[in-house]
Design an enzyme around this catalytic site. Structure first.
Site, PDB file in Angstrom:
ATOM      1  N   MET A  30       0.686  -0.890   0.150  1.00 36.56           N
ATOM      2  CA  MET A  30      -0.081   0.011   0.065  1.00 36.56           C
ATOM      3  C   MET A  30       0.942   1.344   0.106  1.00 36.56           C
ATOM      4  O   MET A  30       0.413   2.446   0.210  1.00 36.56           O
ATOM      5  CB  MET A  30      -0.859   0.158   1.273  1.00 36.56           C
ATOM      6  CG  MET A  30      -1.895  -1.167   1.052  1.00 36.56           C
ATOM      7  SD  MET A  30      -3.421  -0.902   2.042  1.00 36.56           S
ATOM      8  CE  MET A  30      -2.706  -0.571   3.757  1.00 36.56           C
ATOM      9  N   HIS A  34       8.952   1.212   3.464  1.00 35.38           N
ATOM     10  CA  HIS A  34      10.218   1.307   4.494  1.00 35.38           C
ATOM     11  C   HIS A  34      11.173  -0.171   4.367  1.00 35.38           C
ATOM     12  O   HIS A  34      10.751  -0.674   3.482  1.00 35.38           O
ATOM     13  CB  HIS A  34       9.500   1.314   5.982  1.00 35.38           C
ATOM     14  CG  HIS A  34       8.331   0.109   6.395  1.00 35.38           C
ATOM     15  ND1 HIS A  34       8.815  -1.079   6.128  1.00 35.38           N
ATOM     16  CD2 HIS A  34       7.116   0.531   6.473  1.00 35.38           C
ATOM     17  CE1 HIS A  34       7.488  -1.835   6.455  1.00 35.38           C
ATOM     18  NE2 HIS A  34       6.791  -0.669   6.477  1.00 35.38           N
ATOM     19  N   HIS A  37       9.145  -3.476   3.353  1.00 37.60           N
ATOM     20  CA  HIS A  37       8.679  -3.453   2.268  1.00 37.60           C
ATOM     21  C   HIS A  37       9.774  -3.789   1.279  1.00 37.60           C
ATOM     22  O   HIS A  37      10.208  -4.579   0.439  1.00 37.60           O
ATOM     23  CB  HIS A  37       8.226  -2.490   1.628  1.00 37.60           C
ATOM     24  CG  HIS A  37       6.832  -2.022   2.183  1.00 37.60           C
ATOM     25  ND1 HIS A  37       6.800  -0.795   2.970  1.00 37.60           N
ATOM     26  CD2 HIS A  37       5.704  -2.610   2.403  1.00 37.60           C
ATOM     27  CE1 HIS A  37       5.597  -0.662   3.459  1.00 37.60           C
ATOM     28  NE2 HIS A  37       4.744  -1.792   3.105  1.00 37.60           N
ATOM     29  N   GLN A  61     -10.372  -3.031   2.145  1.00 35.76           N
ATOM     30  CA  GLN A  61      -9.664  -3.664   3.292  1.00 35.76           C
ATOM     31  C   GLN A  61      -9.825  -2.690   4.459  1.00 35.76           C
ATOM     32  O   GLN A  61      -9.597  -3.133   5.468  1.00 35.76           O
ATOM     33  CB  GLN A  61      -8.576  -4.144   2.938  1.00 35.76           C
ATOM     34  CG  GLN A  61      -7.627  -3.207   2.949  1.00 35.76           C
ATOM     35  CD  GLN A  61      -5.953  -3.880   2.465  1.00 35.76           C
ATOM     36  OE1 GLN A  61      -6.002  -4.334   1.591  1.00 35.76           O
ATOM     37  NE2 GLN A  61      -5.148  -3.843   3.390  1.00 35.76           N
ATOM     38  N   LYS A 149       5.002  -9.901   9.466  1.00 35.71           N
ATOM     39  CA  LYS A 149       4.552  -8.745  10.444  1.00 35.71           C
ATOM     40  C   LYS A 149       2.943  -8.801  10.272  1.00 35.71           C
ATOM     41  O   LYS A 149       2.401  -8.869  11.321  1.00 35.71           O
ATOM     42  CB  LYS A 149       4.806  -7.542   9.549  1.00 35.71           C
ATOM     43  CG  LYS A 149       4.083  -6.397   9.903  1.00 35.71           C
ATOM     44  CD  LYS A 149       4.502  -5.974  11.368  1.00 35.71           C
ATOM     45  CE  LYS A 149       3.919  -4.585  11.657  1.00 35.71           C
ATOM     46  NZ  LYS A 149       2.581  -4.249  11.082  1.00 35.71           N
ATOM     47  N   GLN A 153      -2.641 -12.052   7.783  1.00 38.61           N
ATOM     48  CA  GLN A 153      -2.833 -11.821   6.247  1.00 38.61           C
ATOM     49  C   GLN A 153      -2.095 -12.983   5.431  1.00 38.61           C
ATOM     50  O   GLN A 153      -2.623 -13.431   4.401  1.00 38.61           O
ATOM     51  CB  GLN A 153      -2.417 -10.511   5.912  1.00 38.61           C
ATOM     52  CG  GLN A 153      -1.977 -10.247   4.545  1.00 38.61           C
ATOM     53  CD  GLN A 153      -1.999  -8.769   4.359  1.00 38.61           C
ATOM     54  OE1 GLN A 153      -2.713  -8.026   4.431  1.00 38.61           O
ATOM     55  NE2 GLN A 153      -0.542  -8.578   4.043  1.00 38.61           N
TER      56      GLN A 153
HETATM   57  P1  AMP Z   1       1.320  -2.812   3.479  1.00 42.20           P
HETATM   58  O1  AMP Z   1       2.063  -1.752   2.516  1.00 42.20           O
HETATM   59  O2  AMP Z   1       1.453  -2.844   4.900  1.00 42.20           O
HETATM   60  O3  AMP Z   1       0.203  -3.569   3.018  1.00 42.20           O
HETATM   61  O4  AMP Z   1       2.349  -4.151   3.224  1.00 42.20           O
HETATM   62  C1  AMP Z   1       2.684  -4.838   2.149  1.00 42.20           C
HETATM   63  C2  AMP Z   1       3.773  -5.969   2.633  1.00 42.20           C
HETATM   64  O5  AMP Z   1       4.727  -5.682   3.297  1.00 42.20           O
HETATM   65  C3  AMP Z   1       3.154  -6.916   3.203  1.00 42.20           C
HETATM   66  O6  AMP Z   1       3.323  -8.290   2.594  1.00 42.20           O
HETATM   67  C4  AMP Z   1       3.499  -6.743   4.535  1.00 42.20           C
HETATM   68  O7  AMP Z   1       3.363  -7.922   5.644  1.00 42.20           O
HETATM   69  C5  AMP Z   1       4.996  -6.738   4.424  1.00 42.20           C
HETATM   70  N1  AMP Z   1       5.472  -5.517   5.653  1.00 42.20           N
HETATM   71  C6  AMP Z   1       5.019  -4.704   6.194  1.00 42.20           C
HETATM   72  N2  AMP Z   1       5.980  -4.457   7.294  1.00 42.20           N
HETATM   73  C7  AMP Z   1       6.795  -5.161   7.091  1.00 42.20           C
HETATM   74  C8  AMP Z   1       8.064  -5.310   7.954  1.00 42.20           C
HETATM   75  N3  AMP Z   1       7.991  -4.560   9.130  1.00 42.20           N
HETATM   76  N4  AMP Z   1       8.623  -6.630   7.708  1.00 42.20           N
HETATM   77  C9  AMP Z   1       8.346  -7.225   6.854  1.00 42.20           C
HETATM   78  N5  AMP Z   1       7.431  -7.185   6.044  1.00 42.20           N
HETATM   79  C10 AMP Z   1       6.614  -6.077   6.368  1.00 42.20           C
END
Ligand code: AMP
Length: 292
Positions: A30, A34, A37, A61, A149, A153
Site C-alpha cells: 500500500m 520502509h 517492504h 480492506q 508482520k 494476512q
Molecule cells: P502494506 O504496505 O502494509 O500492505 O505491506 C505490504 C507488504 O509488506 C505485506 O506483505 C506486509 O506484510 C509487508 N510488511 C509490512 N511491514 C513489514 C515489516 N516490518 N517487515 C516485513 N514485511 C513487512
C-alpha cells in the site's frame, strides 16, 4: 522502472514477459515504503527475473471508521526507493479501475479470519483476499512475497492460493524491525515521540512470551499472559487482543506441542499497531526472531 496504471496494460505486459520466459516475482504493497517492504523486494529480485511491485491503497480492506483517507502516501519517495532495488515495473492502479461499479465478486477465507483481527475489522480480510486475487490475475506472478508482520494476512493468502488452485508460490518473509525492536510499519509515521517509546512495549511483550516459554511455560494461556502483563503495565497502551494460537490454523491451543504464534493488536495514541512472534516448544528450537 516502468510505471503502469491500467490493469489491462499490466496483463498484456505480464503475458509478454511470460512468453519471453521471465519468472515474475511480485510484491503487493500500500506504499509509504520502509525497509520491511524493501526486504521483500530484494528477495523478489533474487528469486525472479522480473520484479513487479504494486502500490494500491485498497479501499475495500478499510472499515468505515478506519484510516483510508489518512493513510500516508508519498509516491515520489516510494519510486526513488524502488529504483534502488531495482524494481522493474510498478503497478499503480486507480480505485475506479480496480473496482468498476458493476463488480459483484468477493473472495472470502473463512476459518483463518474468524479470530484475532477478524472480528475487530469486519470485512478487512475479505477486502485483502479479493484485492490480492485480483492483483494476482493482473500481474500473473510466478511467486509473491508477503511479510510475517501481517501474520493473519499471510496465512489467509496461503490458504486462498491453496483453496483456489492458484499456481503461485507464496514466500513468507521475516518481520523487519527498527534497531530497538519496533516492527516497521507505514503507520509508525503517526506515532509521537512519546508514543513511539510506548510502542516498544509490543516487542518487549513478545520477548516476555519467549522468555516465559524458555522458563517452562507450556500452555498458550501462560505464554500469552507473559505478554499481556508487559502491556498492562505500560500506561498509554490500549490492548485489543493478546493471544497465543496455533501458528497454522490460528485456532486456540491448550498444552503447547506445536508452534504457536503470539499475536498482539493494541492502540498507542491514535495508532493501531500489530506485532507477532512464532514460538516453537523446546528450549533449543525457539523460532522467534530476537526482538530486543
Ligand atoms: P502494506 O504496505 O502494509 O500492505 O505491506 C505490504 C507488504 O509488506 C505485506 O506483505 C506486509 O506484510 C509487508 N510488511 C509490512 N511491514 C513489514 C515489516 N516490518 N517487515 C516485513 N514485511 C513487512
Amino acid at each position: 522502472m516502468k510505471i503502469v496504471n491500467s490493469p489491462i496494460e499490466m496483463q498484456q505486459l505480464a503475458d509478454g514477459a511470460r512468453r519471453n520466459g521471465e519468472r515474475i516475482a511480485f510484491v503487493p504493497t500500500m506504499g509509504y515504503l520502509h525497509e520491511g517492504h524493501l526486504s521483500l523486494m530484494h528477495e523478489g529480485r533474487r528469486r525472479g527475473t522480473m520484479l513487479v511491485a504494486s502500490i494500491f491503497v485498497n479501499p475495500t480492506q478499510f472499515g468505515p471508521n478506519e484510516d483510508l483517507s489518512r493513510y500516508p502516501r508519498d509516491l515520489a519517495r516510494d519510486c526513488e526507493l524502488m529504483r534502488t532495488v531495482p524494481v522493474d515495473l510498478l503497478f499503480n492502479p486507480e480505485p475506479a479501475d480496480m473496482y468498476p461499479a458493476a463488480a459483484q465478486t468477493w473472495v472470502e477465507v473463512t476459518g483463518l479470519t474468524r479470530g484475532l483481527c477478524g472480528p475487530l475489522r469486519p470485512g478487512h480480510f475479505r477486502g485483502v483476499a479479493t484485492v490480492v486475487a485480483k492483483l494476482f490475475n493482473i500481474v500473473k506472478p510466478h511467486l509473491a512475497l508477503f511479510g510475517e508482520k501481517d501474520y493473519q494476512q499471510l496465512r489467509t493468502i496461503q490458504q486462498m492460493v491453496r483453496d483456489l488452485n492458484m499456481d503461485i508460490e507464496i514466500v513468507p518473509m521475516p518481520t523487519v524491525r527498527e534497531p530497538d525492536g519496533l516492527a516497521m510499519s507505514s503507520r509508525n509515521a503517526y506515532l509521537s515521540a512519546a508514543d513511539r517509546k510506548t510502542a516498544l512495549s509490543l516487542s518487549r511483550a513478545l520477548a516476555a512470551s519467549r522468555t516465559a516459554l524458555g522458563a517452562g511455560a507450556r500452555t498458550a494461556t501462560e505464554i500469552a499472559r507473559a505478554a499481556r502483563t508487559v502491556l498492562e503495565n505500560e500506561p498509554g497502551v490500549e490492548i485489543e487482543y493478546v493471544e497465543a494460537v496455533d501458528a497454522e490454523s490460528l485456532e486456540p491451543v491448550g498444552a503447547q506441542e506445536r508452534p504457536v504464534v503470539v499475536a498482539i493488536a493494541a492502540r498507542v495514541g491514535k495508532v493501531r499497531l500489530i506485532d507477532n512472534m512464532v514460538l516453537t516448544p523446546g528450549p533449543a528450537t525457539i523460532a522467534g526472531q530476537p526482538v530486543c
